[in-house]
Motif scaffolding. Structure first.
Motif, short mmCIF file in Angstrom:
data_model
loop_
_atom_site.label_atom_id
_atom_site.label_comp_id
_atom_site.label_asym_id
_atom_site.label_seq_id
_atom_site.Cartn_x
_atom_site.Cartn_y
_atom_site.Cartn_z
N UNK A 64 62.22 25.90 49.33
CA UNK A 64 61.07 26.24 48.48
C UNK A 64 60.04 25.12 48.49
N UNK A 65 60.53 23.87 48.54
CA UNK A 65 59.65 22.72 48.43
C UNK A 65 58.90 22.38 49.72
N UNK A 66 59.56 22.48 50.85
CA UNK A 66 58.95 22.02 52.09
C UNK A 66 57.64 22.72 52.46
N UNK A 221 61.39 16.67 48.92
CA UNK A 221 62.37 17.36 49.77
C UNK A 221 62.92 16.43 50.84
N UNK A 222 64.03 16.85 51.46
CA UNK A 222 64.66 16.09 52.54
C UNK A 222 64.23 16.65 53.89
N UNK A 223 64.23 15.78 54.90
CA UNK A 223 63.99 16.26 56.25
C UNK A 223 65.21 17.04 56.73
N UNK A 224 65.03 17.84 57.76
CA UNK A 224 66.12 18.71 58.24
C UNK A 224 67.36 17.92 58.62
N UNK A 225 67.17 16.77 59.24
CA UNK A 225 68.33 16.01 59.73
C UNK A 225 69.06 15.27 58.61
N UNK A 226 68.45 15.19 57.41
CA UNK A 226 69.10 14.52 56.28
C UNK A 226 69.59 15.50 55.22
N UNK A 227 69.44 16.77 55.50
CA UNK A 227 69.87 17.79 54.54
C UNK A 227 71.34 18.12 54.77
N UNK A 228 72.18 17.79 53.79
CA UNK A 228 73.63 17.97 53.94
C UNK A 228 74.24 18.49 52.64
N UNK A 229 75.48 18.94 52.73
CA UNK A 229 76.26 19.28 51.55
C UNK A 229 76.63 17.98 50.85
N UNK A 241 63.16 22.51 40.42
CA UNK A 241 62.34 22.78 39.24
C UNK A 241 60.83 22.73 39.55
N UNK A 242 60.32 21.63 40.14
CA UNK A 242 58.88 21.61 40.40
C UNK A 242 58.44 22.59 41.47
N UNK A 243 59.30 22.85 42.48
CA UNK A 243 58.92 23.79 43.53
C UNK A 243 58.78 25.21 42.97
N UNK A 244 59.77 25.64 42.19
CA UNK A 244 59.73 26.97 41.58
C UNK A 244 58.54 27.09 40.64
#
Length: 285
Positions: A64-66, A221-229, A241-244
């Protein structure tokens, strides 16, 4: 009408905030249990539990944020001359500042760092801060404007360069009240605000005839390569919250005629030649 819009936006957000929605759903599920409506309660509680787990476990909020944060990039090259630097309020933590009688910054504090950097680059440009209190309960205080003046002078900006607008309660009023204070109404200004908020801010500026170049800061937001579980609920909510809220804000502002487009684009094209030149100038090196 502006007062009604402001109050309604605050009331509706209390029911639309993702965190609040989760709590309301849990309360509703519990209420259904008390009525012995087991099947309906299970549906509500299972769905809420699953969504809560997903929000906690993985930064889905980035999706939502990116789009918001990537809509306006920082200029590859800054203009040689500008007529001022407009800084939108929101980097301050008004409640804590008033509680402890100190100047506290919130998550949007990067706006002040950017203001200091740009003030050094353009030593003759006025720094225009716009922001009062966006909180219904704190309308009788000096608001963000008083905090901003202290903070901006503390980081080295001469008070003689400051233009402070402290009546506005939202983005629409930021530009409504700032426009008459601009040194040159038809001038060119750098606009500093959080990256996710930039599309709405630029849309309002264009609607009110204020010419701005976006200078986004405060990425969430995080970059694609840093987005993890990573099971970090608090961090994920800082983006969700801010994106929504921003997507709701963009829709509301467009429906009420406060912005030029539902999702304002980076440029207002006057012709194909202008578009080609602007795209070429802003290509990464």
């Amino acid at each position: 009408m502006d007062n009604l819009f402001f109050i309604l936006s605050k009331v509706l957000w209390a029911f639309l905030s993702p965190g609040n929605l989760i709590i309301f759903a849990l309360l509703w599920g519990t209420f259904l249990l008390s009525l012995n409506r087991i099947r309906s309660a299970k549906r509500v509680l299972y769905t809420t539990s699953l969504l809560s787990f997903l929000i906690m476990a993985y930064p889905f909020s980035d999706y939502l944020m990116q789009p918001l944060e990537s809509r306006f990039a920082k200029p590859v090259s800054l203009p040689e001359k500008i007529d001022g630097i407009i800084v939108l309020g929101g980097g301050e933590d008004l409640k804590r500042s008033l509680s402890w009688n100190v100047e506290e910054l919130g998550l949007g504090g990067d706006r002040y760092i950017a203001a200091a950097e740009l003030a050094k680059r353009y030593p003759k440009a006025p720094v225009i801060f716009t922001g009062g209190s966006g909180l219904v309960q704190l309308q009788n205080t000096h608001g963000e404007g008083a905090l901003a003046k202290t903070l901006l002078t503390t980081i080295g900006i001469d008070s003689k360069r400051l233009i402070i607008e402290s009546k506005s309660r939202n983005t629409y009023e930021n530009f409504l009240y700032t426009k008459p204070l601009l040194p040159i109404e038809s001038g060119h200004y750098l606009l500093v605000t959080s990256a996710y908020h930039m599309p709405r801010a630029v849309g309002v500026a264009r609607q009110q005839g204020v010419k701005v170049t976006a200078y986004p800061v405060d990425y969430r937001s995080n970059s694609d390569d840093l987005r993890r579980w990573d099971f970090d609920l608090f961090d994920h909510l800082k983006a969700l919250e801010p994106a929504w809220r921003e997507w709701i804000g963009l829709s509301a502002y467009h429906l009420t005629g406060k912005t030029t487009a539902l999702f304002p684009p980076p440029y207002e094209y006057t012709d194909s030649r202008t578009r080609a030149i602007e795209l070429e100038q802003n290509q990464p090196n």
